[in-house]
Design an enzyme around this catalytic site. Structure first.
Site, PDB file in Angstrom:
ATOM      1  CG  HIS A 109      -7.263   2.911   0.908  1.00 18.84           C
ATOM      2  ND1 HIS A 109      -6.408   3.149   1.953  1.00 18.84           N
ATOM      3  CD2 HIS A 109      -6.550   2.184   0.002  1.00 18.84           C
ATOM      4  CE1 HIS A 109      -5.226   2.585   1.695  1.00 18.84           C
ATOM      5  NE2 HIS A 109      -5.288   1.995   0.523  1.00 18.84           N
ATOM      6  CG  HIS A 148      -5.538  -2.532  -1.200  1.00 19.32           C
ATOM      7  ND1 HIS A 148      -4.482  -3.093  -0.526  1.00 19.32           N
ATOM      8  CD2 HIS A 148      -5.300  -1.186  -1.212  1.00 19.32           C
ATOM      9  CE1 HIS A 148      -3.646  -2.133  -0.141  1.00 19.32           C
ATOM     10  NE2 HIS A 148      -4.121  -0.963  -0.555  1.00 19.32           N
ATOM     11  CD  GLU A 149      -6.580   1.001  -4.295  1.00 18.82           C
ATOM     12  OE1 GLU A 149      -6.662   2.036  -3.603  1.00 18.82           O
ATOM     13  OE2 GLU A 149      -5.522   0.378  -4.452  1.00 18.82           O
ATOM     14  CB  CYS A 187      -0.896  -0.013   1.240  1.00 16.88           C
ATOM     15  SG  CYS A 187      -2.016   1.387   1.304  1.00 16.88           S
TER      16      CYS A 187
HETATM   17 NI    NI Z   1      -3.587   1.086  -0.271  1.00 17.80          NI
END
Ligand code: NI
Length: 177
Positions: A146, A142-143, A100
């Site tokens: 966020h 993953h995105e 990341c």
């Molecule tokens: Ni990330």
């Protein structure tokens, strides 16, 4: 266009739940996406979420490079995904090494849903609706994490698998996201 500064783990913006975007077609959003694309290209990343550039809005960009897929046809050029919603398809999980941009220098083995359906909007305000697996599913999860204030170490089951990439580089491929 400009290259944006990346927030790193510990910055409060990475812990916030980002707000939905009312108008994906606004000039403000278009300019943000242009800057995010330039930033991602500059650092050769796989994906980037708006909170990582200190903007707490529900917007991510990502790509699926050909070398991360079983066949070239599954490669995906840079995508913009606004107000995304993820629906896991089944309970099956896979573990993949993730990195990341907000956790520089580290990599971790992270469990994710193998297959997901995701919906969202394009910059033109058009609906996206896809069911994917493999790296494509991993990078989207993953995105989108966020956008809910979650970094990949929080998803890990075994922190022995949180490592510095330059200690075990030969075991880990891939790009930051
Ligand atoms: Ni990330």
């Amino acid at each position: 266009m400009s290259i944006l500064k990346i927030a790193r783990m510990g910055h409060p913006v990475l812990r916030q739940v980002a707000t939905p975007i009312a108008d994906p077609t606004s000039p403000e959003i278009k300019a943000l996406v242009q800057d995010m694309c330039e930033t991602l290209d500059d650092i050769q990343g796989a994906g980037l979420a708006a909170p990582q550039v200190h903007v707490s809005k529900r917007l991510v960009i990502f790509q699926v490079p050909a070398r991360r897929t079983d066949n070239e046809a599954s490669a995906v050029p840079l995508q913009v995904l606004i107000n995304p919603v993820i629906e896991p398809q089944g309970d099956e999980m896979v573990e993949t090494w993730e990195r990341c941009l907000s956790v520089p220098g580290l990599a971790g083995l992270v469990p994710r849903y193998k297959s997901i359906r995701y919906t969202g909007l394009t910059l033109a305000g058009e609906q996206i609706d896809r069911t994917v697996d493999g790296f494509h599913a991993v990078v989207v999860q993953h995105e989108c994490d966020h956008l809910d204030g979650v970094l990949y170490p929080q998803r890990m089951k075994n922190l022995e698998k949180l490592v510095f990439t330059d200690e075990i580089r030969h075991h880990i491929e891939g790009n930051d996201a």
